[in-house]
Design a protein around this motif. Structure first.
Motif, PDB file in Angstrom:
ATOM      1  N   ALA A   1      36.928  48.453  36.465  1.00 41.91           N
ATOM      2  CA  ALA A   1      36.846  47.785  37.768  1.00 41.91           C
ATOM      3  C   ALA A   1      35.512  48.116  38.402  1.00 41.91           C
ATOM      4  O   ALA A   1      34.914  49.153  38.113  1.00 41.91           O
TER       5      ALA A   1
ATOM      6  N   SER B   1      40.211  44.807  48.613  1.00 41.41           N
ATOM      7  CA  SER B   1      40.557  43.830  47.592  1.00 41.41           C
ATOM      8  C   SER B   1      40.063  44.354  46.238  1.00 41.41           C
ATOM      9  O   SER B   1      39.008  43.968  45.748  1.00 41.41           O
TER      10      SER B   1
ATOM     11  N   ASP C   1      39.558  45.021  42.263  1.00 42.70           N
ATOM     12  CA  ASP C   1      39.604  44.148  41.079  1.00 42.70           C
ATOM     13  C   ASP C   1      40.339  44.792  39.910  1.00 42.70           C
ATOM     14  O   ASP C   1      40.698  44.117  38.945  1.00 42.70           O
TER      15      ASP C   1
ATOM     16  N   GLN D   1      43.998  43.310  38.703  1.00 40.80           N
ATOM     17  CA  GLN D   1      43.923  42.049  37.944  1.00 40.80           C
ATOM     18  C   GLN D   1      43.311  42.299  36.560  1.00 40.80           C
ATOM     19  O   GLN D   1      43.771  41.746  35.552  1.00 40.80           O
ATOM     20  N   ASN D   2      42.275  43.137  36.509  1.00 44.46           N
ATOM     21  CA  ASN D   2      41.645  43.412  35.205  1.00 44.46           C
ATOM     22  C   ASN D   2      42.636  44.091  34.253  1.00 44.46           C
ATOM     23  O   ASN D   2      42.671  43.778  33.052  1.00 44.46           O
TER      24      ASN D   2
ATOM     25  N   ALA E   1      36.812  40.844  34.794  1.00 48.41           N
ATOM     26  CA  ALA E   1      36.604  39.640  35.589  1.00 48.41           C
ATOM     27  C   ALA E   1      37.058  38.388  34.842  1.00 48.41           C
ATOM     28  O   ALA E   1      36.403  37.340  34.899  1.00 48.41           O
TER      29      ALA E   1
ATOM     30  N   LEU F   1      31.387  41.824  40.874  1.00 48.07           N
ATOM     31  CA  LEU F   1      32.651  42.024  40.160  1.00 48.07           C
ATOM     32  C   LEU F   1      32.560  41.567  38.704  1.00 48.07           C
ATOM     33  O   LEU F   1      33.125  42.191  37.809  1.00 48.07           O
ATOM     34  N   ASP F   2      31.834  40.481  38.487  1.00 47.51           N
ATOM     35  CA  ASP F   2      31.646  39.981  37.119  1.00 47.51           C
ATOM     36  C   ASP F   2      30.394  40.664  36.561  1.00 47.51           C
ATOM     37  O   ASP F   2      29.334  40.058  36.464  1.00 47.51           O
TER      38      ASP F   2
END
Ligand code: SIN
Length: 314
Positions: free
Chosen positions: A117, A125, A127, A130-131, A157, A174-175
């Motif tokens: 992450a 928020s 990441d 989700q990852n 991502a 994030l990406d």
């Protein structure tokens, strides 16, 4: 019967904790345990997961001993028939190196997927959840072993990368990962992996993989990376060789060119094994190189260091 997915924790920002939800950079990596990371993802409640905290560090501090332990734990879990795949939570900073090390020493017969992450777990928020979910969906997908046989993968991502090509390309967004000129292997969309292109050829382990798993890390060859740049002080090469350096990867300028002072310093060092890579973030060295041997597979300097270290484990 549905097989278990083993999640191995090593730390990183995905397990990082900041003082407030707004802290994206002022936080401490590697604080939360795997159980807490998993419990942040309600969709994982139905999955058959086995958790093991292998390390808890900021991946800038990754070391050979942790790599060896991690690889041995992967090998032990992969050998168990009820285990279908492994997911590894990791810091982003050296993820590509750990991925290439594991690829080189395991060439696993079941999926091994690293994830990470860019924001700490305490962010407004984050990441990481989700990852982690995406990585588990890739690990669990029956097509993964067909699309990427023997491959170690990275999922971040929503993009699926091969260990050989992935690198961190951005310090904040994030990406943050890319595969350079190589296409992503696929994407995770709405919880389902979508594979792009033809299957990868089966990955092979390095010929000295077994040695990396069994030899004490203190006995691993000393291999360093040196960048060629304007005004480079070539005395470093001589000093390192005198101190016992066995292998050196030169991150050359452009198409693998090396400052003439470094070339001159290398000339008398016949016992030093040198490989040439490029400090360019994308592309590969093309054409004939007059003096230095190029790193295999156009690896970036940090992955080339790992391969050279394995080459020298004779
Ligand atoms: C780390 O690499 O452990 C810290 C940075 C990150 O995970 O993004």
């Amino acid at each position: 019967m549905q097989k278990n997915i083993v999640v191995l924790g090593t730390g990183g920002t995905i397990a990082g904790v900041g003082a407030s939800g707004a802290d994206h950079t002022a936080y401490v990596a590697g604080q939360l345990g795997l159980a807490e990371l998993v419990s942040a993802v309600p969709q994982l409640a139905a999955e058959r997961l086995q958790l093991e905290q292998v390390a808890q560090l900021d991946s800038k501090d990754m070391d050979h001993a942790t790599w060896q332990t991690l690889a041995l734990r992967c090998a032990a879990w992969l050998a168990q028939p009820q285990v279908g795949a492994i997911v590894i939570t990791h810091g982003t900073d050296t993820l590509e190196e750990t991925a290439w090390f594991l690829q080189s020493v395991l060439a696993p017969t079941k999926p091994v997927v690293l994830t990470c992450a860019m924001r700490p777990a305490t962010a407004l928020s984050p990441d990481g959840p989700q990852n982690l979910l995406d990585a588990i969906s890739v690990a669990a997908d029956p097509r993964t072993a067909l699309q990427a046989p023997g491959a170690v993968l990275a999922v971040c991502a929503g993009r699926i990368h091969a260990a050989e090509h992935v690198s961190k390309v951005h310090p904040y967004r994030l990406d943050a990962f890319g595969s350079g000129e190589y296409a992503d292997l696929g994407w995770v969309q709405d919880g389902r992996p979508r594979w792009a292109g033809a299957a990868m050829p089966p990955a092979q382990a390095h010929a000295h993989a077994e040695r990396a798993l069994s030899r004490p890390v203190a006995d691993w060859p000393w291999v360093d990376v040196m960048h060629s740049h304007a005004g480079v002080d070539a005395r470093r090469v001589t000093a390192l060789a005198r101190a016992g350096l066995q292998g050196l990867v030169i991150a050359g300028t452009g198409n693998g060119t090396v400052h003439r002072t470094v070339e001159s310093a290398l000339e008398p060092l016949q016992d030093l094994t040198v490989r040439l890579s490029t400090r360019c973030a994308q592309g590969q060295i093309v054409g004939e190189q007059a003096t230095l041997t190029p790193a295999p597979r156009s690896l970036n300097p940090y992955k080339a260091r790992i391969s050279l270290m394995l080459d020298l484990m004779v």
